[in-house]
Design a protein around this motif. Structure first.
Motif, PDB file in Angstrom:
ATOM      1  N   LEU A  38    -108.013 -15.592 -59.252  1.00  0.00           N
ATOM      2  CA  LEU A  38    -108.893 -14.658 -58.547  1.00  0.00           C
ATOM      3  C   LEU A  38    -110.039 -14.309 -59.488  1.00  0.00           C
ATOM      4  O   LEU A  38    -109.799 -13.885 -60.624  1.00  0.00           O
ATOM      5  N   ARG A  39    -111.271 -14.529 -59.023  1.00  0.00           N
ATOM      6  CA  ARG A  39    -112.472 -14.222 -59.817  1.00  0.00           C
ATOM      7  C   ARG A  39    -113.196 -13.058 -59.152  1.00  0.00           C
ATOM      8  O   ARG A  39    -113.875 -13.229 -58.151  1.00  0.00           O
ATOM      9  N   PHE A  40    -113.000 -11.876 -59.725  1.00  0.00           N
ATOM     10  CA  PHE A  40    -113.613 -10.660 -59.179  1.00  0.00           C
ATOM     11  C   PHE A  40    -115.040 -10.518 -59.691  1.00  0.00           C
ATOM     12  O   PHE A  40    -115.275 -10.535 -60.897  1.00  0.00           O
ATOM     13  N   GLN A  41    -115.962 -10.396 -58.768  1.00  0.00           N
ATOM     14  CA  GLN A  41    -117.371 -10.144 -59.076  1.00  0.00           C
ATOM     15  C   GLN A  41    -117.804  -8.979 -58.181  1.00  0.00           C
ATOM     16  O   GLN A  41    -118.485  -9.156 -57.179  1.00  0.00           O
ATOM     17  N   HIS A  42    -117.378  -7.788 -58.572  1.00  0.00           N
ATOM     18  CA  HIS A  42    -117.501  -6.602 -57.730  1.00  0.00           C
ATOM     19  C   HIS A  42    -118.932  -6.266 -57.325  1.00  0.00           C
ATOM     20  O   HIS A  42    -119.155  -5.808 -56.200  1.00  0.00           O
ATOM     21  N   THR A  43    -119.888  -6.480 -58.195  1.00  0.00           N
ATOM     22  CA  THR A  43    -121.273  -6.143 -57.858  1.00  0.00           C
ATOM     23  C   THR A  43    -121.755  -6.943 -56.656  1.00  0.00           C
ATOM     24  O   THR A  43    -122.538  -6.443 -55.844  1.00  0.00           O
TER      25      THR A  43
END
Length: 178
Positions: A58-63
């Motif tokens: 899982l690659r979280f890129q919240h912005t």
């Protein structure tokens, strides 16, 4: 900002349950769980495994979820955050259970259950084996904010500010969780 959806429920000391009715058929919601390109619009991209026991990323890129930059309190999440998970159970298109936080046998686990509800889907998310109250509050508010983004995406709307929503949810869960 007021929360758009009701809070999840702590159904046991280390277990959170969140229920949402989503505006899409089960097959479409399933795609947003297992297709990394769709999943990154509301949670995290990365990869996906299709068999029990397989590890995925899982690659979280919240912005990128709403365009809102993380406030100072969450500054560590301004950069990509990578998490390994393992498929624990998969029954397309109705059930997915994954490890959360790591691929180890001691990691907490998340189950997504999908059932038809009229023209939409009833999603029941259950997060088990949360280690303590602090993590329960964090995970609860995180799922709340991410599921709000999913709801907006499925409605074809631009998501509200993820971080603003997360902070509001965190305050609510701080008062709500035992």
């Amino acid at each position: 900002m007021t929360l758009k959806h009701s809070l999840g429920t702590q159904i046991a000391p280390a277990t959170l349950r969140v229920e949402r009715t989503l505006p899409a058929p089960v097959e479409r919601v399933w795609a947003y769980l297992v297709d990394p390109e769709k999943r990154k619009t509301w949670l995290a991209g990365g990869s996906m495994a299709q068999a029990v026991g397989d590890v995925f990323e899982l690659r979280f890129q919240h912005t990128e979820l709403s365009g809102e930059e993380a406030p100072e309190h969450y500054a560590a999440y301004r950069k990509t955050h990578i998490q390994k998970s393992r498929v624990l159970r998969i029954e397309p298109p109705k059930l997915l259970t994954i490890s959360w936080g790591s691929e180890s046998d001691t990691a907490s686990e998340v189950t997504f259950e999908l059932t038809p509800k009229g023209d939409g889907t009833q999603l029941v998310l259950t997060h088990r084996r949360l280690p303590d109250r602090k993590e329960t509050v964090s995970v609860s508010s995180g799922w709340h904010a991410h599921l709000d983004v999913l709801d907006d995406v499925l409605h074809g709307r631009k998501p509200d500010g993820f971080w603003t929503n997360l902070q509001e949810a965190e305050k609510a869960y701080e008062a709500h969780v035992d």
